[in-house]
Design a protein around this motif. Sequence first.
Motif, PDB file in Angstrom:
ATOM      1  N   PRO A  36       0.706  -1.289  -0.126  1.00  0.00           N
ATOM      2  CA  PRO A  36      -0.255  -0.188  -0.208  1.00  0.00           C
ATOM      3  C   PRO A  36       0.921   1.356  -0.087  1.00  0.00           C
ATOM      4  O   PRO A  36       0.469   2.075  -0.394  1.00  0.00           O
ATOM      5  CB  PRO A  36      -0.897  -0.381   1.282  1.00  0.00           C
ATOM      6  N   ASP A  37       2.475   0.709   0.271  1.00  0.00           N
ATOM      7  CA  ASP A  37       2.963   2.071   0.005  1.00  0.00           C
ATOM      8  C   ASP A  37       3.262   2.970  -0.897  1.00  0.00           C
ATOM      9  O   ASP A  37       4.791   3.316  -1.135  1.00  0.00           O
ATOM     10  CB  ASP A  37       4.181   2.162   1.455  1.00  0.00           C
ATOM     11  N   ALA A  38       3.218   1.645  -1.964  1.00  0.00           N
ATOM     12  CA  ALA A  38       4.026   2.040  -3.638  1.00  0.00           C
ATOM     13  C   ALA A  38       2.920   2.705  -4.293  1.00  0.00           C
ATOM     14  O   ALA A  38       2.193   1.544  -5.229  1.00  0.00           O
ATOM     15  CB  ALA A  38       4.787   0.859  -3.654  1.00  0.00           C
ATOM     16  N   PRO A  39       2.596   3.533  -5.001  1.00  0.00           N
ATOM     17  CA  PRO A  39       1.981   3.237  -6.078  1.00  0.00           C
ATOM     18  C   PRO A  39       2.792   3.036  -7.738  1.00  0.00           C
ATOM     19  O   PRO A  39       3.658   3.089  -7.459  1.00  0.00           O
ATOM     20  CB  PRO A  39       1.814   5.271  -6.200  1.00  0.00           C
ATOM     21  N   LEU A  40       2.072   2.873  -8.081  1.00  0.00           N
ATOM     22  CA  LEU A  40       1.929   2.062  -9.302  1.00  0.00           C
ATOM     23  C   LEU A  40       1.786   2.721 -10.367  1.00  0.00           C
ATOM     24  O   LEU A  40       1.007   3.541 -10.868  1.00  0.00           O
ATOM     25  CB  LEU A  40       2.008   0.308  -9.582  1.00  0.00           C
ATOM     26  N   ARG A  41       3.005   2.976 -11.489  1.00  0.00           N
ATOM     27  CA  ARG A  41       2.967   3.103 -12.720  1.00  0.00           C
ATOM     28  C   ARG A  41       1.864   2.450 -13.673  1.00  0.00           C
ATOM     29  O   ARG A  41       1.876   2.980 -14.617  1.00  0.00           O
ATOM     30  CB  ARG A  41       4.303   3.211 -13.526  1.00  0.00           C
ATOM     31  N   HIS A  42       1.565   0.854 -13.572  1.00  0.00           N
ATOM     32  CA  HIS A  42       0.802   0.277 -14.509  1.00  0.00           C
ATOM     33  C   HIS A  42      -0.347   0.109 -13.550  1.00  0.00           C
ATOM     34  O   HIS A  42      -0.314  -0.328 -12.298  1.00  0.00           O
ATOM     35  CB  HIS A  42       1.829  -1.174 -14.663  1.00  0.00           C
ATOM     36  N   VAL A  43      -1.189  -0.974 -14.344  1.00  0.00           N
ATOM     37  CA  VAL A  43      -2.627  -1.809 -14.161  1.00  0.00           C
ATOM     38  C   VAL A  43      -2.290  -3.127 -14.404  1.00  0.00           C
ATOM     39  O   VAL A  43      -1.918  -2.945 -15.684  1.00  0.00           O
ATOM     40  CB  VAL A  43      -3.420  -0.782 -14.994  1.00  0.00           C
ATOM     41  N   TYR A  44      -2.451  -4.041 -13.707  1.00  0.00           N
ATOM     42  CA  TYR A  44      -2.051  -5.502 -13.965  1.00  0.00           C
ATOM     43  C   TYR A  44      -3.311  -5.957 -14.454  1.00  0.00           C
ATOM     44  O   TYR A  44      -4.238  -5.809 -13.714  1.00  0.00           O
ATOM     45  CB  TYR A  44      -1.290  -5.745 -12.786  1.00  0.00           C
ATOM     46  N   VAL A  45      -3.144  -6.629 -15.257  1.00  0.00           N
ATOM     47  CA  VAL A  45      -4.373  -7.931 -15.659  1.00  0.00           C
ATOM     48  C   VAL A  45      -4.113  -9.118 -15.791  1.00  0.00           C
ATOM     49  O   VAL A  45      -2.862  -9.462 -16.455  1.00  0.00           O
ATOM     50  CB  VAL A  45      -5.395  -7.271 -16.753  1.00  0.00           C
TER      51      VAL A  45
END
Length: 138
Positions: A36-45
């Motif tokens: 939860p402390d790590a904003p992501l650059r991607h969306v995973y599917v």
Amino acid sequence: MPFEVYGDGTVYLHGTKAALAPGDVLEPGYESNFRPDAPLRHVYVTRTLDAATWGAELAVGDGPGRIYVVEPTGELEDDPNVTDKRFPGNPTLSYRTLAPVRVVGEIRDWVGHPPERLQGMRDGLAALEARGEDVIED
């Protein structure tokens, strides 16, 4: 079956605990389901129900796990967090995108992993974190 394609082979899934509705959009830049402390650059599917189930079960949050059918709006690439690190090639059919994905429906009749298997995965993830190896290549 862990690597079984869901649906007709063109269906993409996203497991989470977020309550979403058809038409909602998942965008990059939000916190990871797993860190939860790590904003992501991607969306995973993924194209497998098993991988989406893991996402729904392991997601951060208090709500129930949910699995959504999603429609990518941009290019997909293999998820490097599982491809060739845990499984040669991409048998989990896990992908990521820098573009938003649109929710088109929800799968409500999925079955979670047995409690002991889920706890084993949680223990494994905790061990990675304790060793500082819980890195998400994003």
